[in-house]
Design an enzyme around this catalytic site. Sequence first.
Site, PDB file in Angstrom:
ATOM      1  CB  SER A  15      -0.891  -0.036   1.251  1.00 37.85           C
ATOM      2  OG  SER A  15      -1.652   1.141   1.365  1.00 37.85           O
ATOM      3  CE  LYS A  37      -4.769   0.196   0.436  1.00 42.75           C
ATOM      4  NZ  LYS A  37      -5.590  -0.543   1.414  1.00 42.75           N
ATOM      5  CE  LYS A  70      -3.968   3.759   1.940  1.00 41.86           C
ATOM      6  NZ  LYS A  70      -5.261   3.399   2.548  1.00 41.86           N
ATOM      7  CG  ASP A  81      -7.764   2.699   0.302  1.00 42.88           C
ATOM      8  OD1 ASP A  81      -8.881   3.236   0.371  1.00 42.88           O
ATOM      9  OD2 ASP A  81      -7.233   2.098   1.271  1.00 42.88           O
ATOM     10  CD  GLU A 113      -9.020  -0.515   0.480  1.00 42.62           C
ATOM     11  OE1 GLU A 113      -8.096  -0.904  -0.270  1.00 42.62           O
ATOM     12  OE2 GLU A 113      -8.917  -0.535   1.715  1.00 42.62           O
ATOM     13  CG  ASP A 141     -10.793  -0.394   4.662  1.00 42.61           C
ATOM     14  OD1 ASP A 141     -11.140  -0.824   5.770  1.00 42.61           O
ATOM     15  OD2 ASP A 141      -9.662   0.109   4.474  1.00 42.61           O
ATOM     16  CE  LYS A 183      -7.591  -1.903   6.558  1.00 36.39           C
ATOM     17  NZ  LYS A 183      -7.398  -0.449   6.694  1.00 36.39           N
ATOM     18  N   GLY A 230      -4.446  -4.061   6.032  1.00 38.09           N
ATOM     19  CA  GLY A 230      -3.427  -3.845   7.064  1.00 38.09           C
ATOM     20  C   GLY A 230      -3.628  -2.505   7.732  1.00 38.09           C
TER      21      GLY A 230
HETATM   22  O1  OSB Z   1      -7.249   2.169   4.253  1.00 38.22           O
HETATM   23  O2  OSB Z   1      -6.250   0.329   4.169  1.00 38.22           O
HETATM   24  C1  OSB Z   1      -6.334   1.465   4.618  1.00 38.22           C
HETATM   25  C2  OSB Z   1      -3.328   2.165   6.887  1.00 38.22           C
HETATM   26  C3  OSB Z   1      -3.920   2.930   7.855  1.00 38.22           C
HETATM   27  C4  OSB Z   1      -5.260   3.234   7.757  1.00 38.22           C
HETATM   28  C5  OSB Z   1      -6.008   2.767   6.670  1.00 38.22           C
HETATM   29  C6  OSB Z   1      -5.408   1.999   5.690  1.00 38.22           C
HETATM   30  C7  OSB Z   1      -4.041   1.716   5.779  1.00 38.22           C
HETATM   31  C8  OSB Z   1      -3.293   0.962   4.779  1.00 38.22           C
HETATM   32  C9  OSB Z   1      -2.039   0.280   5.277  1.00 38.22           C
HETATM   33  O3  OSB Z   1      -3.576   0.944   3.605  1.00 38.22           O
HETATM   34  C10 OSB Z   1      -1.733  -1.012   4.642  1.00 38.22           C
HETATM   35  C11 OSB Z   1      -0.591  -1.718   5.350  1.00 38.22           C
HETATM   36  O4  OSB Z   1      -0.679  -1.987   6.570  1.00 38.22           O
HETATM   37  O5  OSB Z   1       0.389  -2.010   4.674  1.00 38.22           O
HETATM   38 MG    MG Z   2      -8.519   1.126   2.936  1.00 35.18          MG
END
Ligand code: OSB
Ligand code: MG
Length: 375
Positions: A139, A165, A167, A193, A218, A243, A267, A295
Amino acid sequence: MSVTLRQISLREIQLELKEPFRISSGTATTRRIMLLELVDVDGTRAWSECVAGEIPNYTPETIDTCWLAITKWIAPALLETPIEHPSHVHGKLERNFRGHQMAKAAVEMGMWAVESHRQDKSLAEILGGTRTKVAAGVSLGIQDNPQALVEKATAAIARGYQKVKLKIMPGADVQFVGAVREALGKTAPLMADANNAYTLADIEVLEALDKFGLIMIEQPLAWDDIVRHAELQKKLVTPICLDESITSIDRAEDMLTLSAGRIINIKPARVGGFSASIAIHDLCKKNNVPVWCGGMLESGIGRGYNVALASLPNFRLPGDISPSDRYWARDIVTPEWTMDTDGLVTVPRDQPGIGTTVNVDLVDDLTQRHETLGG
Ligand code: OSB
Ligand code: MG
Protein backbone atom coordinates in the site's frame (compact mmCIF):
# COMPACT_ATOMS: atom_id res chain seq x y z
CA MET A 1 -11.69 -26.99 26.58
CA SER A 2 -12.55 -23.58 28.00
CA VAL A 3 -10.37 -20.50 28.47
CA THR A 4 -10.47 -18.29 31.57
CA LEU A 5 -8.34 -15.15 31.53
CA ARG A 6 -6.53 -14.28 34.74
CA GLN A 7 -4.66 -11.20 33.62
CA ILE A 8 -4.50 -8.65 30.80
CA SER A 9 -1.53 -6.28 30.58
CA LEU A 10 -1.68 -3.25 28.32
CA ARG A 11 1.30 -1.31 27.06
CA GLU A 12 1.84 1.49 24.65
CA ILE A 13 4.99 1.37 22.57
CA GLN A 14 6.15 3.89 19.99
CA LEU A 15 7.67 2.68 16.77
CA GLU A 16 8.89 4.99 14.06
CA LEU A 17 7.87 4.19 10.48
CA LYS A 18 10.77 4.13 7.99
CA GLU A 19 8.89 6.70 5.97
CA PRO A 20 5.73 8.75 6.64
CA PHE A 21 2.54 7.10 5.38
CA ARG A 22 0.08 9.60 3.94
CA ILE A 23 -3.57 8.81 3.21
CA SER A 24 -6.35 11.23 2.25
CA SER A 25 -7.34 11.77 5.90
CA GLY A 26 -3.92 12.18 7.54
CA THR A 27 -0.26 11.17 7.80
CA ALA A 28 1.33 8.59 10.13
CA THR A 29 5.02 8.98 11.07
CA THR A 30 5.55 7.36 14.46
CA ARG A 31 3.01 4.70 15.34
CA ARG A 32 1.70 4.61 18.89
CA ILE A 33 0.89 0.91 19.22
CA MET A 34 -0.99 -0.79 22.01
CA LEU A 35 0.18 -4.29 22.83
CA LEU A 36 -1.66 -6.67 25.12
CA GLU A 37 -0.38 -9.68 26.98
CA LEU A 38 -3.07 -12.14 28.01
CA VAL A 39 -2.55 -14.81 30.67
CA ASP A 40 -5.08 -17.55 31.39
CA VAL A 41 -5.64 -19.32 34.72
CA ASP A 42 -3.24 -22.11 33.70
CA GLY A 43 -0.49 -19.63 32.88
CA THR A 44 -0.80 -19.81 29.08
CA ARG A 45 0.22 -16.46 27.61
CA ALA A 46 -0.25 -14.66 24.31
CA TRP A 47 0.60 -11.22 22.92
CA SER A 48 -1.85 -9.29 20.80
CA GLU A 49 -1.94 -5.88 19.15
CA CYS A 50 -4.59 -3.16 19.11
CA VAL A 51 -4.31 -1.49 15.69
CA ALA A 52 -6.20 1.76 16.36
CA GLY A 53 -4.33 4.88 15.30
CA GLU A 54 -3.48 8.01 17.16
CA ILE A 55 -6.32 10.12 15.74
CA PRO A 56 -9.83 9.02 14.67
CA ASN A 57 -9.26 9.56 10.93
CA TYR A 58 -9.90 5.96 9.85
CA THR A 59 -12.64 4.83 12.23
CA PRO A 60 -13.84 6.67 15.35
CA GLU A 61 -11.47 4.62 17.55
CA THR A 62 -8.01 5.66 18.69
CA ILE A 63 -5.38 4.05 20.91
CA ASP A 64 -6.71 6.19 23.77
CA THR A 65 -10.36 5.19 23.34
CA CYS A 66 -9.24 1.55 23.12
CA TRP A 67 -7.22 1.85 26.31
CA LEU A 68 -10.31 3.18 28.07
CA ALA A 69 -12.67 0.57 26.58
CA ILE A 70 -10.39 -2.35 27.44
CA THR A 71 -9.62 -1.26 30.99
CA LYS A 72 -13.14 -0.09 31.86
CA TRP A 73 -15.47 -2.54 30.12
CA ILE A 74 -13.83 -5.31 28.11
CA ALA A 75 -11.33 -6.70 30.59
CA PRO A 76 -13.80 -6.61 33.50
CA ALA A 77 -16.33 -8.53 31.35
CA LEU A 78 -13.83 -11.31 30.60
CA LEU A 79 -11.39 -11.69 33.50
CA GLU A 80 -12.08 -14.77 35.63
CA THR A 81 -15.01 -15.64 33.36
CA PRO A 82 -14.86 -19.11 31.78
CA ILE A 83 -15.31 -18.90 28.00
CA GLU A 84 -16.13 -22.14 26.24
CA HIS A 85 -14.29 -21.20 23.05
CA PRO A 86 -12.81 -17.97 21.64
CA SER A 87 -15.61 -17.96 19.06
CA HIS A 88 -17.98 -17.07 21.94
CA VAL A 89 -16.13 -13.90 22.96
CA HIS A 90 -17.50 -11.71 20.16
CA GLY A 91 -21.16 -12.40 21.02
CA LYS A 92 -20.47 -11.78 24.68
CA LEU A 93 -18.78 -8.44 23.96
CA GLU A 94 -21.48 -7.32 21.49
CA ARG A 95 -24.29 -7.80 24.00
CA ASN A 96 -25.15 -4.42 25.52
CA PHE A 97 -21.81 -2.94 24.50
CA ARG A 98 -21.86 -0.85 21.31
CA GLY A 99 -18.98 -0.24 18.97
CA HIS A 100 -15.32 -0.22 20.06
CA GLN A 101 -14.54 -3.01 17.57
CA MET A 102 -10.77 -2.49 17.59
CA ALA A 103 -10.64 -2.62 21.36
CA LYS A 104 -12.81 -5.74 21.41
CA ALA A 105 -10.77 -7.34 18.63
CA ALA A 106 -7.45 -6.90 20.41
CA VAL A 107 -8.72 -9.02 23.29
CA GLU A 108 -10.77 -11.46 21.21
CA MET A 109 -7.90 -12.21 18.84
CA GLY A 110 -5.55 -12.62 21.79
CA MET A 111 -7.91 -15.24 23.17
CA TRP A 112 -7.74 -17.15 19.87
CA ALA A 113 -3.94 -17.12 20.28
CA VAL A 114 -4.24 -18.39 23.87
CA GLU A 115 -6.48 -21.19 22.55
CA SER A 116 -3.94 -21.94 19.83
CA HIS A 117 -1.21 -22.32 22.49
CA ARG A 118 -3.47 -24.48 24.65
CA GLN A 119 -4.16 -26.81 21.72
CA ASP A 120 -0.55 -26.56 20.49
CA LYS A 121 -1.89 -25.93 16.98
CA SER A 122 -1.10 -23.01 14.69
CA LEU A 123 -3.39 -20.00 14.71
CA ALA A 124 -4.03 -20.60 11.00
CA GLU A 125 -5.18 -24.14 11.72
CA ILE A 126 -7.61 -23.26 14.50
CA LEU A 127 -9.12 -20.51 12.33
CA GLY A 128 -9.68 -22.96 9.47
CA GLY A 129 -6.90 -21.58 7.27
CA THR A 130 -5.69 -23.86 4.50
CA ARG A 131 -2.95 -21.93 2.71
CA THR A 132 0.74 -22.45 3.44
CA LYS A 133 1.68 -19.11 1.85
CA VAL A 134 -0.26 -15.89 1.42
CA ALA A 135 0.12 -13.38 -1.40
CA ALA A 136 1.29 -9.92 -0.42
CA GLY A 137 0.54 -6.50 -1.84
CA VAL A 138 1.95 -3.11 -0.93
CA SER A 139 0.00 0.00 0.00
CA LEU A 140 1.76 3.14 -1.23
CA GLY A 141 1.00 6.41 0.53
CA ILE A 142 0.24 9.65 -1.32
CA GLN A 143 3.42 11.12 -2.82
CA ASP A 144 4.35 14.70 -3.67
CA ASN A 145 4.11 14.14 -7.43
CA PRO A 146 3.23 11.43 -9.96
CA GLN A 147 6.89 10.69 -10.75
CA ALA A 148 7.67 9.85 -7.11
CA LEU A 149 4.70 7.45 -7.10
CA VAL A 150 5.83 5.85 -10.37
CA GLU A 151 9.25 5.17 -8.83
CA LYS A 152 7.75 3.54 -5.74
CA ALA A 153 5.30 1.44 -7.76
CA THR A 154 8.03 0.31 -10.17
CA ALA A 155 10.24 -0.76 -7.26
CA ALA A 156 7.31 -2.61 -5.65
CA ILE A 157 6.62 -4.66 -8.77
CA ALA A 158 10.35 -5.42 -9.12
CA ARG A 159 10.39 -6.57 -5.48
CA GLY A 160 7.67 -9.14 -6.28
CA TYR A 161 4.55 -7.62 -4.73
CA GLN A 162 1.45 -9.17 -6.32
CA LYS A 163 -0.69 -6.05 -5.94
CA VAL A 164 0.12 -2.34 -5.72
CA LYS A 165 -2.38 -0.12 -3.96
CA LEU A 166 -2.15 3.59 -4.64
CA LYS A 167 -3.59 5.94 -2.05
CA ILE A 168 -5.50 8.77 -3.71
CA MET A 169 -7.25 12.01 -2.82
CA PRO A 170 -8.59 14.99 -4.76
CA GLY A 171 -5.60 16.61 -6.46
CA ALA A 172 -3.57 13.38 -6.33
CA ASP A 173 -5.72 10.96 -8.29
CA VAL A 174 -6.22 10.71 -12.07
CA GLN A 175 -2.79 12.10 -12.99
CA PHE A 176 -1.02 9.97 -10.39
CA VAL A 177 -2.78 6.69 -11.18
CA GLY A 178 -2.52 7.42 -14.92
CA ALA A 179 1.23 7.94 -14.67
CA VAL A 180 1.70 4.62 -12.87
CA ARG A 181 -0.54 2.76 -15.34
CA GLU A 182 1.39 4.27 -18.23
CA ALA A 183 4.79 3.39 -16.72
CA LEU A 184 3.93 -0.15 -15.62
CA GLY A 185 1.72 -1.21 -18.50
CA LYS A 186 -1.81 -2.51 -18.93
CA THR A 187 -1.45 -5.75 -16.96
CA ALA A 188 0.22 -4.43 -13.78
CA PRO A 189 -1.95 -5.36 -10.75
CA LEU A 190 -2.96 -1.89 -9.59
CA MET A 191 -5.74 -0.62 -7.37
CA ALA A 192 -6.60 2.69 -5.68
CA ASP A 193 -7.76 3.48 -2.13
CA ALA A 194 -9.47 6.82 -1.48
CA ASN A 195 -10.22 6.46 2.26
CA ASN A 196 -13.53 8.32 1.81
CA ALA A 197 -12.13 11.33 -0.04
CA TYR A 198 -14.95 11.64 -2.62
CA THR A 199 -18.69 12.14 -2.88
CA LEU A 200 -21.14 11.31 -5.67
CA ALA A 201 -20.56 14.86 -6.92
CA ASP A 202 -17.03 13.75 -7.94
CA ILE A 203 -18.38 11.33 -10.54
CA GLU A 204 -16.16 12.73 -13.30
CA VAL A 205 -12.98 11.91 -11.39
CA LEU A 206 -14.32 8.47 -10.46
CA GLU A 207 -15.27 7.76 -14.10
CA ALA A 208 -11.78 8.83 -15.18
CA LEU A 209 -10.25 6.38 -12.67
CA ASP A 210 -12.63 3.74 -14.05
CA LYS A 211 -10.72 3.83 -17.34
CA PHE A 212 -7.43 2.56 -15.85
CA GLY A 213 -8.40 -1.11 -15.54
CA LEU A 214 -7.83 -1.16 -11.78
CA ILE A 215 -8.47 -4.41 -9.88
CA MET A 216 -10.72 -2.37 -7.60
CA ILE A 217 -11.33 1.07 -6.10
CA GLU A 218 -11.39 0.92 -2.31
CA GLN A 219 -13.78 3.00 -0.21
CA PRO A 220 -14.25 6.04 -2.47
CA LEU A 221 -17.19 7.47 -0.48
CA ALA A 222 -17.98 8.17 3.17
CA TRP A 223 -16.55 5.90 5.87
CA ASP A 224 -19.98 4.73 7.06
CA ASP A 225 -21.82 4.72 3.74
CA ILE A 226 -23.31 1.75 1.89
CA VAL A 227 -26.26 3.26 -0.02
CA ARG A 228 -24.27 5.79 -2.10
CA HIS A 229 -21.64 3.19 -2.89
CA ALA A 230 -24.46 1.13 -4.44
CA GLU A 231 -25.40 4.08 -6.62
CA LEU A 232 -21.76 4.58 -7.62
CA GLN A 233 -21.13 0.89 -8.33
CA LYS A 234 -23.92 1.00 -10.97
CA LYS A 235 -21.92 3.64 -12.83
CA LEU A 236 -18.49 2.00 -12.66
CA VAL A 237 -17.04 -1.04 -14.40
CA THR A 238 -14.27 -1.29 -11.79
CA PRO A 239 -15.34 -3.28 -8.71
CA ILE A 240 -15.78 -1.21 -5.56
CA CYS A 241 -14.11 -2.71 -2.50
CA LEU A 242 -15.46 -1.63 0.87
CA ASP A 243 -13.11 -1.17 3.82
CA GLU A 244 -14.24 1.38 6.45
CA SER A 245 -17.98 0.72 5.89
CA ILE A 246 -17.81 -2.97 6.77
CA THR A 247 -17.85 -2.99 10.55
CA SER A 248 -19.83 -6.21 11.06
CA ILE A 249 -21.41 -9.19 9.33
CA ASP A 250 -24.63 -7.15 9.03
CA ARG A 251 -22.87 -4.43 7.02
CA ALA A 252 -21.38 -7.13 4.77
CA GLU A 253 -24.89 -8.47 4.18
CA ASP A 254 -26.06 -4.92 3.40
CA MET A 255 -23.29 -4.55 0.82
CA LEU A 256 -24.36 -7.77 -0.89
CA THR A 257 -28.09 -6.98 -0.72
CA LEU A 258 -27.62 -3.52 -2.21
CA SER A 259 -24.75 -4.47 -4.61
CA ALA A 260 -22.73 -1.66 -3.03
CA GLY A 261 -19.44 -3.38 -3.81
CA ARG A 262 -18.00 -6.60 -5.21
CA ILE A 263 -15.00 -7.13 -2.93
CA ILE A 264 -14.41 -6.76 0.83
CA ASN A 265 -11.19 -5.76 2.56
CA ILE A 266 -11.35 -7.63 5.87
CA LYS A 267 -9.34 -6.11 8.69
CA PRO A 268 -10.09 -8.27 11.69
CA ALA A 269 -9.81 -5.32 14.09
CA ARG A 270 -12.38 -3.26 12.19
CA VAL A 271 -15.06 -5.93 12.54
CA GLY A 272 -14.40 -6.86 16.18
CA GLY A 273 -12.02 -9.79 15.73
CA PHE A 274 -11.61 -13.21 14.20
CA SER A 275 -15.14 -14.61 14.71
CA ALA A 276 -16.71 -11.74 12.78
CA SER A 277 -13.94 -11.97 10.15
CA ILE A 278 -14.62 -15.66 9.63
CA ALA A 279 -18.38 -15.02 9.40
CA ILE A 280 -17.83 -12.34 6.74
CA HIS A 281 -15.36 -14.59 4.93
CA ASP A 282 -17.89 -17.44 4.88
CA LEU A 283 -20.76 -15.19 3.73
CA CYS A 284 -18.64 -13.80 0.90
CA LYS A 285 -17.44 -17.27 -0.10
CA LYS A 286 -21.08 -18.43 -0.37
CA ASN A 287 -21.83 -15.42 -2.59
CA ASN A 288 -18.68 -15.78 -4.67
CA VAL A 289 -17.35 -12.41 -3.49
CA PRO A 290 -13.57 -12.37 -2.99
CA VAL A 291 -12.07 -10.95 0.19
CA TRP A 292 -8.54 -9.92 1.09
CA CYS A 293 -6.80 -9.01 4.31
CA GLY A 294 -6.14 -5.31 4.88
CA GLY A 295 -3.43 -3.85 7.06
CA MET A 296 -3.10 -1.10 9.67
CA LEU A 297 0.69 -0.64 9.62
CA GLU A 298 0.93 -3.39 12.23
CA SER A 299 4.01 -4.43 14.15
CA GLY A 300 5.13 -8.03 13.77
CA ILE A 301 2.57 -9.09 16.39
CA GLY A 302 -0.51 -7.83 14.56
CA ARG A 303 1.01 -9.06 11.30
CA GLY A 304 1.05 -12.63 12.65
CA TYR A 305 -2.70 -12.45 13.20
CA ASN A 306 -3.28 -11.09 9.68
CA VAL A 307 -1.13 -13.79 8.07
CA ALA A 308 -3.08 -16.51 9.91
CA LEU A 309 -6.44 -15.04 8.84
CA ALA A 310 -5.33 -14.60 5.22
CA SER A 311 -4.69 -18.35 5.03
CA LEU A 312 -8.47 -18.97 4.82
CA PRO A 313 -9.55 -20.11 1.36
CA ASN A 314 -11.67 -17.14 0.21
CA PHE A 315 -8.82 -14.67 0.83
CA ARG A 316 -8.35 -14.82 -2.93
CA LEU A 317 -6.66 -11.46 -3.54
CA PRO A 318 -3.24 -10.36 -2.22
CA GLY A 319 -3.44 -8.74 1.23
CA ASP A 320 -1.85 -5.54 2.53
CA ILE A 321 0.60 -7.86 4.27
CA SER A 322 4.02 -6.47 3.50
CA PRO A 323 7.19 -7.81 5.17
CA SER A 324 8.49 -6.15 8.37
CA ASP A 325 11.22 -4.19 6.59
CA ARG A 326 8.65 -2.28 4.54
CA TYR A 327 7.61 -0.50 7.74
CA TRP A 328 10.29 -0.74 10.44
CA ALA A 329 14.05 -0.38 10.82
CA ARG A 330 13.66 -3.15 13.38
CA ASP A 331 10.46 -5.08 14.07
CA ILE A 332 9.62 -6.32 17.58
CA VAL A 333 9.57 -10.02 16.60
CA THR A 334 12.21 -12.59 15.69
CA PRO A 335 12.23 -13.79 13.02
CA GLU A 336 10.80 -10.73 11.30
CA TRP A 337 8.14 -11.22 8.61
CA THR A 338 9.67 -11.76 5.19
CA MET A 339 8.35 -12.04 1.64
CA ASP A 340 9.91 -14.08 -1.16
CA THR A 341 10.56 -12.73 -4.66
CA ASP A 342 7.18 -14.09 -5.83
CA GLY A 343 5.43 -11.86 -3.30
CA LEU A 344 4.53 -14.69 -0.92
CA VAL A 345 4.67 -14.71 2.88
CA THR A 346 4.94 -18.12 4.55
CA VAL A 347 2.19 -19.00 7.02
CA PRO A 348 3.77 -20.43 10.18
CA ARG A 349 1.92 -23.73 10.44
CA ASP A 350 4.31 -25.61 12.71
CA GLN A 351 4.03 -23.48 15.84
CA PRO A 352 1.16 -22.09 17.92
CA GLY A 353 0.19 -18.44 18.36
CA ILE A 354 1.50 -15.67 16.13
CA GLY A 355 4.21 -17.96 14.78
CA THR A 356 7.18 -15.79 15.73
CA THR A 357 8.77 -14.67 19.00
CA VAL A 358 8.26 -11.27 20.63
CA ASN A 359 11.49 -9.43 21.54
CA VAL A 360 10.41 -8.62 25.07
CA ASP A 361 13.57 -6.62 25.92
CA LEU A 362 13.02 -4.39 22.90
CA VAL A 363 9.33 -4.02 23.75
CA ASP A 364 10.32 -3.04 27.32
CA ASP A 365 12.68 -0.39 25.94
CA LEU A 366 9.95 1.03 23.70
CA THR A 367 7.21 1.02 26.36
CA GLN A 368 5.72 4.42 27.20
CA ARG A 369 2.99 3.28 29.62
CA HIS A 370 1.91 0.03 31.17
CA GLU A 371 -1.16 -1.14 33.08
CA THR A 372 -2.01 -4.58 34.44
CA LEU A 373 -5.53 -5.79 35.09
CA GLY A 374 -6.30 -8.91 37.09
CA GLY A 375 -3.97 -10.89 39.32
O1 OSB B 1 -7.25 2.17 4.25
O2 OSB B 1 -6.25 0.33 4.17
C1 OSB B 1 -6.33 1.47 4.62
C2 OSB B 1 -3.33 2.16 6.89
C3 OSB B 1 -3.92 2.93 7.85
C4 OSB B 1 -5.26 3.23 7.76
C5 OSB B 1 -6.01 2.77 6.67
C6 OSB B 1 -5.41 2.00 5.69
C7 OSB B 1 -4.04 1.72 5.78
C8 OSB B 1 -3.29 0.96 4.78
C9 OSB B 1 -2.04 0.28 5.28
O3 OSB B 1 -3.58 0.94 3.61
C10 OSB B 1 -1.73 -1.01 4.64
C11 OSB B 1 -0.59 -1.72 5.35
O4 OSB B 1 -0.68 -1.99 6.57
O5 OSB B 1 0.39 -2.01 4.67
MG1 MG C 1 -8.52 1.13 2.94
